[in-house]
Design a protein around this motif. Sequence first.
Motif, PDB file in Angstrom:
ATOM      1  N   UNK A 188       0.812  -1.215   0.000  1.00 42.21           N
ATOM      2  CA  UNK A 188       0.000   0.000   0.000  1.00 42.21           C
ATOM      3  C   UNK A 188       0.852   1.276   0.000  1.00 42.21           C
ATOM      4  N   UNK A 189       2.165   1.109   0.056  1.00 41.53           N
ATOM      5  CA  UNK A 189       3.084   2.238   0.186  1.00 41.53           C
ATOM      6  C   UNK A 189       3.252   3.006  -1.118  1.00 41.53           C
ATOM      7  N   UNK A 190       3.178   4.324  -1.017  1.00 40.41           N
ATOM      8  CA  UNK A 190       3.534   5.199  -2.133  1.00 40.41           C
ATOM      9  C   UNK A 190       4.865   5.843  -1.768  1.00 40.41           C
ATOM     10  N   UNK A 191       5.852   5.710  -2.648  1.00 38.92           N
ATOM     11  CA  UNK A 191       7.213   6.175  -2.351  1.00 38.92           C
ATOM     12  C   UNK A 191       7.680   7.174  -3.396  1.00 38.92           C
ATOM     13  N   UNK A 241      20.978   4.082 -11.562  1.00 35.39           N
ATOM     14  CA  UNK A 241      20.785   3.031 -12.561  1.00 35.39           C
ATOM     15  C   UNK A 241      19.417   2.367 -12.432  1.00 35.39           C
ATOM     16  N   UNK A 242      18.673   2.727 -11.381  1.00 40.67           N
ATOM     17  CA  UNK A 242      17.329   2.190 -11.208  1.00 40.67           C
ATOM     18  C   UNK A 242      17.249   0.932 -10.366  1.00 40.67           C
ATOM     19  N   UNK A 243      18.350   0.509  -9.736  1.00 46.49           N
ATOM     20  CA  UNK A 243      18.324  -0.717  -8.937  1.00 46.49           C
ATOM     21  C   UNK A 243      17.396  -0.567  -7.734  1.00 46.49           C
ATOM     22  N   UNK A 244      17.501   0.562  -7.030  1.00 48.64           N
ATOM     23  CA  UNK A 244      16.614   0.804  -5.890  1.00 48.64           C
ATOM     24  C   UNK A 244      15.179   0.982  -6.368  1.00 48.64           C
ATOM     25  N   UNK A 245      15.009   1.655  -7.491  1.00 47.40           N
ATOM     26  CA  UNK A 245      13.674   1.874  -8.059  1.00 47.40           C
ATOM     27  C   UNK A 245      12.991   0.542  -8.332  1.00 47.40           C
ATOM     28  N   UNK A 246      13.715  -0.383  -8.933  1.00 45.57           N
ATOM     29  CA  UNK A 246      13.172  -1.709  -9.230  1.00 45.57           C
ATOM     30  C   UNK A 246      12.817  -2.454  -7.944  1.00 45.57           C
ATOM     31  N   UNK A 247      13.678  -2.351  -6.946  1.00 47.36           N
ATOM     32  CA  UNK A 247      13.417  -3.015  -5.668  1.00 47.36           C
ATOM     33  C   UNK A 247      12.150  -2.456  -5.024  1.00 47.36           C
ATOM     34  N   UNK A 248      12.061  -1.132  -4.961  1.00 45.10           N
ATOM     35  CA  UNK A 248      10.898  -0.506  -4.337  1.00 45.10           C
ATOM     36  C   UNK A 248       9.612  -0.823  -5.101  1.00 45.10           C
ATOM     37  N   UNK A 249       9.701  -0.875  -6.422  1.00 39.87           N
ATOM     38  CA  UNK A 249       8.510  -1.120  -7.238  1.00 39.87           C
ATOM     39  C   UNK A 249       7.929  -2.516  -6.995  1.00 39.87           C
ATOM     40  N   UNK A 306       5.362  -1.445 -14.346  1.00 39.32           N
ATOM     41  CA  UNK A 306       4.353  -0.464 -14.773  1.00 39.32           C
ATOM     42  C   UNK A 306       3.850   0.416 -13.626  1.00 39.32           C
ATOM     43  N   UNK A 307       4.470   0.340 -12.448  1.00 36.94           N
ATOM     44  CA  UNK A 307       4.022   1.179 -11.339  1.00 36.94           C
ATOM     45  C   UNK A 307       5.061   2.226 -10.930  1.00 36.94           C
ATOM     46  N   UNK A 308       5.919   2.606 -11.885  1.00 36.41           N
ATOM     47  CA  UNK A 308       6.932   3.637 -11.658  1.00 36.41           C
ATOM     48  C   UNK A 308       6.711   4.801 -12.626  1.00 36.41           C
ATOM     49  N   UNK A 309       6.610   6.004 -12.078  1.00 26.20           N
ATOM     50  CA  UNK A 309       6.596   7.218 -12.887  1.00 26.20           C
ATOM     51  C   UNK A 309       7.988   7.828 -12.805  1.00 26.20           C
ATOM     52  N   UNK A 310       8.702   7.856 -13.933  1.00 25.92           N
ATOM     53  CA  UNK A 310      10.062   8.382 -13.979  1.00 25.92           C
ATOM     54  C   UNK A 310      10.046   9.803 -14.531  1.00 25.92           C
ATOM     55  N   UNK A 311      10.648  10.723 -13.786  1.00 29.00           N
ATOM     56  CA  UNK A 311      10.664  12.130 -14.178  1.00 29.00           C
ATOM     57  C   UNK A 311      12.103  12.612 -14.251  1.00 29.00           C
ATOM     58  N   UNK A 312      12.466  13.159 -15.401  1.00 25.43           N
ATOM     59  CA  UNK A 312      13.792  13.749 -15.581  1.00 25.43           C
ATOM     60  C   UNK A 312      13.754  15.165 -15.003  1.00 25.43           C
ATOM     61  N   UNK A 351       3.040   0.168  -3.905  1.00 30.41           N
ATOM     62  CA  UNK A 351       1.961   0.312  -4.884  1.00 30.41           C
ATOM     63  C   UNK A 351       2.384   1.224  -6.019  1.00 30.41           C
ATOM     64  N   UNK A 352       3.198   2.249  -5.687  1.00 33.28           N
ATOM     65  CA  UNK A 352       3.652   3.196  -6.709  1.00 33.28           C
ATOM     66  C   UNK A 352       4.964   3.830  -6.282  1.00 33.28           C
ATOM     67  N   UNK A 353       5.829   4.084  -7.270  1.00 36.45           N
ATOM     68  CA  UNK A 353       7.086   4.795  -7.042  1.00 36.45           C
ATOM     69  C   UNK A 353       7.148   5.984  -7.991  1.00 36.45           C
ATOM     70  N   UNK A 354       7.406   7.153  -7.428  1.00 39.96           N
ATOM     71  CA  UNK A 354       7.599   8.367  -8.219  1.00 39.96           C
ATOM     72  C   UNK A 354       9.080   8.704  -8.150  1.00 39.96           C
ATOM     73  N   UNK A 355       9.789   8.505  -9.248  1.00 39.60           N
ATOM     74  CA  UNK A 355      11.255   8.617  -9.260  1.00 39.60           C
ATOM     75  C   UNK A 355      11.708   9.867 -10.006  1.00 39.60           C
ATOM     76  N   UNK A 356      12.480  10.702  -9.323  1.00 41.41           N
ATOM     77  CA  UNK A 356      13.082  11.882  -9.936  1.00 41.41           C
ATOM     78  C   UNK A 356      14.571  11.627 -10.143  1.00 41.41           C
ATOM     79  N   UNK A 357      15.030  11.817 -11.378  1.00 46.17           N
ATOM     80  CA  UNK A 357      16.446  11.684 -11.703  1.00 46.17           C
ATOM     81  C   UNK A 357      16.846  12.902 -12.535  1.00 46.17           C
TER      82      UNK A 357
END
Length: 246
Positions: free
Chosen positions: A87-90, A97-105, A134-140, A109-115
């Motif tokens: 249920x966590x939104x992070x 490189x997205x390793x943590x992003x993949x782990x969290x995803x 499909x539950x990661x929103x990646x923002x440059x 429930x959702x990951x909002x990633x800023x790079x």
Amino acid sequence: MKILISKKTGIYYYYKEGSGDYHCKEGFLKAEDIISGENIIVSNNKGEFFVFDANIYDKRQKIKRGPQIINPKDLGYIAARTGMNKKTMLIEAGGGSGAATLFFSGICSKVLCYEIKEDHCKIIRKNLELFEIDNVDLINGDLSENIENISEQADIVFLDMPDPAIVLEKNLKCLKKGGFIVCYIPSIGQIMEISKLVCDDSNKYYFEEVSEVILRNWKVKGRVSRPEHKKETDHTAFLVFIRKVS
């Protein structure tokens, strides 16, 4: 993806289904044997191999890399310490490189990633596609410049960036009360800067914990049982856990 483990040497080989027969130093393995469902198969040189379906940890070893990735020992503790769940939104700053992003995803429930770097974003996108995430929103972009405008309510803000204080100085209205801010930082100096900012009289944050996770592997073979010197993983970074009070 399949994992092939040599019974003789313990070497791990990674096999992508549909790529034909697999050739390695210990001979070749027929594709039909690898995907047969058998847990032990034999190469043309009579070498025995264990065959397993690759899990998320296995696949993580083959992701495309740019910046150094966060060690699993640290990611595991972050997940356990924050009570991360389905249920966590992070919100994440510093995708690398997205390793943590993949782990969290795989947990949230959702990951909002800023790079902030476009070349890093390209690496993250490729790895997200590889894992069919499909539950990661990646923002440059820079989280510190955008966090005050995020309308979604997050349970955790994870900061893997040179100066996390820049984010902590902002109005974190997107983080729920009692939510965690986790800073992944390499030096004591950064901890001191964060503590000066957080440990004031405003009662905005509660400075909860500073930790480091030490992992030591062991060599166990026959009568030999001792620490594995070459594979010992000591200090990687400090983990700072902060809770939002108001």
